[in-house]
Design an enzyme around this catalytic site. Structure first.
Site: not given
Length: 389
Positions: A114, A134, A186-187, A243, A319, A363
């Site tokens: 994406e 991921c 991904g990281e 977070h 989301n 995402c």
């Protein structure tokens, strides 16, 4: 991101390496300008030919070598023998009412990624993906529903920018991608070398010339790579997906914290700030009654106190993801109370503006939903064939 996987059994087999695929050719976008010059010289051309090719790719933004009208047919043949231009195929485009555009691209090996275009007051910002799947282990994120399959090449990352720009070039309205955020699936620091090559390509003054201050790389907290990145000399912005304000909570929602707890993470962040003298942005997703308590806000203020002058906190509305239905979005009242505690402590912070809420906004969500539909279609077709026998 969780260990949940929606792959069917046949997809779990060991995949063929990209470079071993029959007919595979890497994207020329994967070469830096200096590497393109070296390649041209090695193949009997003058340096200026590479400069011409670079201009065709990034200023005129052609999609095939045949469009390069001042390059000889013999050299075009050599280019075609060794490279492709854009390796991505556009599968789906979703455009939101607010102007956000979400793209689903197919890679040469059939995998899906994406890319998101967001309209901001300061210009067009593209969010790029760096890996297929991921492995970081964030329990609230759609990106990790599929484990990491492979890293994207530098060319595949650059190609996302080029296809988004082509989308606007074809519309003829003169709009240009001005900002890039490396925050997709991904990281980025788990694909360090390719991401670094990508950054240097899009920042090159002779190409897309996207300013370093207009580029942001987001990491979930690979502490050693943050230190390494500090020494690279790239003046892009760094964002850290935080977070949670303490180790117990962060380890419960982000598996990476078990390897790099907050003490190690902040040691690396302080090194980055001391080395670059650049501000770090912290991303903080607001999960209802999980990490959004007033005491969490106070912990966050205390955690970032030492680097307050060179840090900034983005509070992000969650989301919802159907596979993670144990999480929900914090109420506006809880977000406001959290924000107020931070402001009273002198913290630079903002509640992030939402984009694309009327499309597959989270995402990894568009990719995940498309893969589900593809599997359902394949199962239905297989069932129909079986019944027809």
């Amino acid at each position: 991101m969780s260990e949940v996987t929606t792959q069917s059994k046949p997809e779990r087999r060991k995949r063929q390496k990209l470079e071993d695929m029959e007919g595979y050719k890497p994207s020329i976008y994967g070469l830096t300008r200096d590497e393109l010059i070296d390649w041209a010289v090695e193949h009997g051309e003058k340096k200026f030919r590479a400069t011409q090719i670079w201009d065709w790719l990034y200023k005129k933004r052609v999609q095939s070598f045949e469009e390069m009208t001042n390059i000889s047919k013999d050299f075009i043949a050599k280019l075609n023998d060794n490279f492709c231009v854009n390796p991505l195929k556009q599968r789906i485009v979703q455009e939101s009412k607010d102007g956000t555009v979400k793209y689903l691209f197919e890679l040469p090996d059939g995998m899906l990624i994406e890319t998101v275009l967001m309209r901001q007051h300061y210009g067009l910002s593209v969010c790029v993906t760096t890996q297929v799947g991921c492995n970081i282990g964030c329990t609230f994120c759609a990106s990790g529903l599929i484990k990491k399959q492979r890293d994207l090449t530098a060319g595949e990352i650059v190609a996302q920018i080029m296809l988004v720009q082509k989308y606007f070039d074809d519309r003829g309205d003169g709009e240009r991608v001005s900002h890039v955020v490396v925050m997709g699936i991904g990281e980025p620091f788990d694909n360090y070398d390719n991401v670094l090559r990508f950054l240097r390509t899009i920042n090159n003054d002779n190409g897309l010339a996207i300013g370093a201050r207009h580029i942001t790389v987001s990491t979930s907290g690979l502490a050693p790579k943050i230190k390494e990145f500090a020494n690279e000399g790239v003046q892009v912005n760094l964002a850290v997906s935080l977070h949670a304000p303490n180790n117990d909570l962060r380890s419960s929602i982000m598996r990476i914290n078990r390897s790099f707890p907050l003490e190690k993470l902040f040691e690396a962040i302080e090194y980055y700030i001391q080395t670059t003298n650049r501000r770090v942005t912290f991303e903080y997703i607001m999960l209802n009654e999980v990490n959004d308590h007033p005491e969490n806000a106070q912990e966050l203020a205390d955690l970032t106190k030492k680097i307050r002058k060179l840090s900034y906190i983005n509070l992000i509305p969650y989301n919802p993801v159907s596979e993670h239905d144990h999480y929900s979005r914090s109420t506006k009242e809880r977000v406001a109370a959290f924000y107020d505690v931070l402001k009273k402590n002198g913290v630079n912070c903002v509640v992030r503006q939402e984009h694309g809420t009327d499309i597959d906004a989270a995402c990894g969500q568009l990719r995940s939903n498309t893969m589900k539909r593809d599997r359902q279609k394949a199962v239905a077709e297989a069932s129909g064939k079986s019944e027809g026998k």
